[in-house]
Design a protein around this motif. Structure first.
Motif, short mmCIF file in Angstrom:
data_model
loop_
_atom_site.label_atom_id
_atom_site.label_comp_id
_atom_site.label_asym_id
_atom_site.label_seq_id
_atom_site.Cartn_x
_atom_site.Cartn_y
_atom_site.Cartn_z
N VAL A 271 0.74 -1.32 -0.11
CA VAL A 271 -0.22 0.09 0.03
C VAL A 271 0.78 1.22 0.05
O VAL A 271 1.77 1.22 0.75
N VAL A 272 0.73 2.04 -0.85
CA VAL A 272 1.45 3.34 -1.06
C VAL A 272 0.44 4.39 -1.03
O VAL A 272 -0.55 4.76 -1.68
N VAL A 273 0.70 5.52 -0.08
CA VAL A 273 -0.08 6.82 0.21
C VAL A 273 0.92 7.94 0.16
O VAL A 273 2.10 7.95 0.69
N ASP A 274 0.76 8.89 -0.83
CA ASP A 274 1.43 10.08 -1.27
C ASP A 274 2.87 9.81 -1.27
O ASP A 274 3.91 10.36 -0.97
N LYS B 50 -8.24 1.57 6.07
CA LYS B 50 -9.06 2.88 5.81
C LYS B 50 -9.13 3.61 7.39
O LYS B 50 -8.78 4.82 7.40
N LYS B 51 -9.46 2.82 8.28
CA LYS B 51 -9.62 3.34 9.77
C LYS B 51 -8.12 3.70 10.20
O LYS B 51 -8.16 4.70 10.92
N GLY B 52 -7.34 2.89 10.03
CA GLY B 52 -5.93 3.14 10.54
C GLY B 52 -5.27 4.41 9.80
O GLY B 52 -4.73 5.30 10.46
N GLY C 120 -4.29 7.59 11.86
CA GLY C 120 -2.84 7.59 11.93
C GLY C 120 -2.24 6.47 12.58
O GLY C 120 -0.85 6.46 12.96
N GLU C 121 -2.87 5.21 12.77
CA GLU C 121 -2.43 4.21 13.41
C GLU C 121 -2.62 2.87 12.77
O GLU C 121 -3.75 2.26 12.67
N VAL C 122 -1.75 2.44 11.78
CA VAL C 122 -2.25 1.45 10.71
C VAL C 122 -1.47 0.30 11.45
O VAL C 122 -0.13 0.33 11.60
N TYR C 123 -2.44 -0.88 11.69
CA TYR C 123 -1.65 -1.93 12.44
C TYR C 123 -1.99 -3.21 11.55
O TYR C 123 -3.15 -3.17 10.71
N CYS C 124 -1.04 -4.43 10.98
CA CYS C 124 -1.45 -5.43 10.24
C CYS C 124 -2.33 -6.15 11.07
O CYS C 124 -2.50 -6.26 12.20
N GLN C 125 -2.98 -7.18 10.47
CA GLN C 125 -4.04 -8.06 11.17
C GLN C 125 -3.34 -8.93 12.17
O GLN C 125 -3.84 -9.25 13.15
#
Length: 378
Positions: free
Chosen positions: A6-9, A39-41, A45-50
């Motif tokens: 996943v790439v953002v900016d 999306k929620k992460g 500002g807090e993205v966690y893998c499953q």
């Protein structure tokens, strides 16, 4: 860059729990995150893998596809940096904490040796004695630390002092935190982050080996980085032979309460089914002091019956290992010692037994786990 990352900016998104690049395609690969969770992460500002999400909330561990070679490739890059190396070892499993050939990973960079889990040691153990012993163990492994610090990342003991020492020795450089799996590196970094920013549990932590999967970069005030590296898999660690709740019964959770056993020659102590201690011969009955997890079941029997007793009861009366895990558990190997002075027989990752002078004793541990003798620490 892998096509499914996943790439953002223009930047690859990384799990802040384990450092893995996030992807939403393959559930069986590291970094997998469902689209809805991603999306929620991103919003908060807090993205966690499953994997990290389940580990944090349900204490579930999922297998990953990162090999030992992948870990080593990540670490070999450190030698080309100009940085301070904070080398974390488990005071309770020093041999299992040692990284073979550490100099290959750190190059000419200075090493600050940190002994973690001080909170589980009995209060009667003098800190300076532990520091001297740790330095000797490091020197024997070819490591010449610039200093030795003792902490408890779990209770925050002396974290402030460690921060001062890191600042003193890094001299404006990046800081790399290294160690084998399960020594508390991520717990330590969480403590540092909490002290510095107030953020709690940024990095995924658990008792399971191999929680951090990629380097995690944490910015310092001067623009430099504090880097949590993945733990090197050390197969000789006791933790690698245990699963789930078994780890809790072997890894000390609170300050150890020593237990004294009066043994006659030819008597045996079983530590659950994971280790064994024999008083083979001596001139009389002696007191033997055991330092191990307070809830670990210890059973006394006659040496002549010990092998048969173990075969009959491992997995039920003698647990851990559990009934389900006993077929995968390595056989116990014997290490015999003749003492000339009061000594500790250390079963790495489990604890130690203090023994008197002039006796013959044996320590048994799973094949590959170290058993050694040292001058008594207490």
């Amino acid at each position: 860059m892998a096509s499914n990352e996943v790439v953002v900016d223009g930047e690859v998104v990384h799990c802040i729990g384990c450092g893995a690049a996030v992807q939403t395609i393959d559930k069986n690969m590291i970094g997998y995150t469902p689209e809805s969770a991603l999306k929620k992460g991103l919003e908060n500002g807090e993205v966690y893998c499953q994997r990290c999400f389940r580990l944090r909330h349900y204490n579930e561990i999922a297998p990953v596809s990162l090999s030992d070679d992948d870990f080593l490739k990540l670490l070999t890059k450190i030698a080309s940096t100009d940085s301070l190396i904070v080398y974390v070892v488990d005071i309770f499993d020093v041999n299992g904490s040692m990284i073979p050939g550490l100099h290959r990973f750190v190059g000419d960079n200075p090493v600050l040796l940190v002994g973690n889990k001080l909170d589980v040691l009995p209060a009667s153990l003098k800190k300076n004695k532990v520091k001297d012993w740790l330095r000797q163990r490091a020197n024997a492994a070819g490591i010449r630390p610039i200093d030795v610090e003792l902490i408890s990342a779990k209770t925050n003991f002396d974290i402030d002092r460690l921060l001062d020492q890191i600042e003193k020795y890094r001299k404006g450089k990046d800081v790399y935190v290294v160690g084998v799996t399960n020594v508390g590196k991520s717990t330590l970094i969480n403590s540092i982050v909490r002290q510095s920013t107030g953020i709690k549990e940024l990095i995924t932590t658990s008792r399971f080996p191999g929680t951090t999967l990629d380097r995690i970069d944490i910015p310092l005030d001067d623009g430099k980085l504090l880097v949590d590296t993945p733990g090197i898999i050390q197969p000789e660690q006791m933790a690698h032979h245990l699963v789930g709740k078994e780890l809790k019964l072997v890894t000390p959770q609170k300050t150890i309460k020593p237990k004294v056993y009066q043994l006659n020659p030819e008597q045996t102590l079983f530590f659950g089914g994971v280790a064994r201690f024999d008083y083979n011969s001596g001139d009389k009955k002696h007191g033997f002091t055991v330092y191990a997890e307070n809830n670990l079941y210890i059973h006394r029997t006659k040496l002549v019956n010990a092998d048969a007793f173990y075969a009959s009861h491992v997995g039920n009366l003698l647990t851990p290992p559990s009934e389900e895990n006993k077929t995968n558990f390595p056989p116990l190997e014997m290490h015999e010692f003749k003492t000339t002075r009061k000594s500790d027989v250390v079963i790495e990752g489990l604890g130690w037994v203090t023994v008197p002078a002039d006796v013959v004793v044996s320590g048994w541990a799973p094949k590959g786990v170290s058993v050694l003798i040292r001058p008594a620490m207490i």
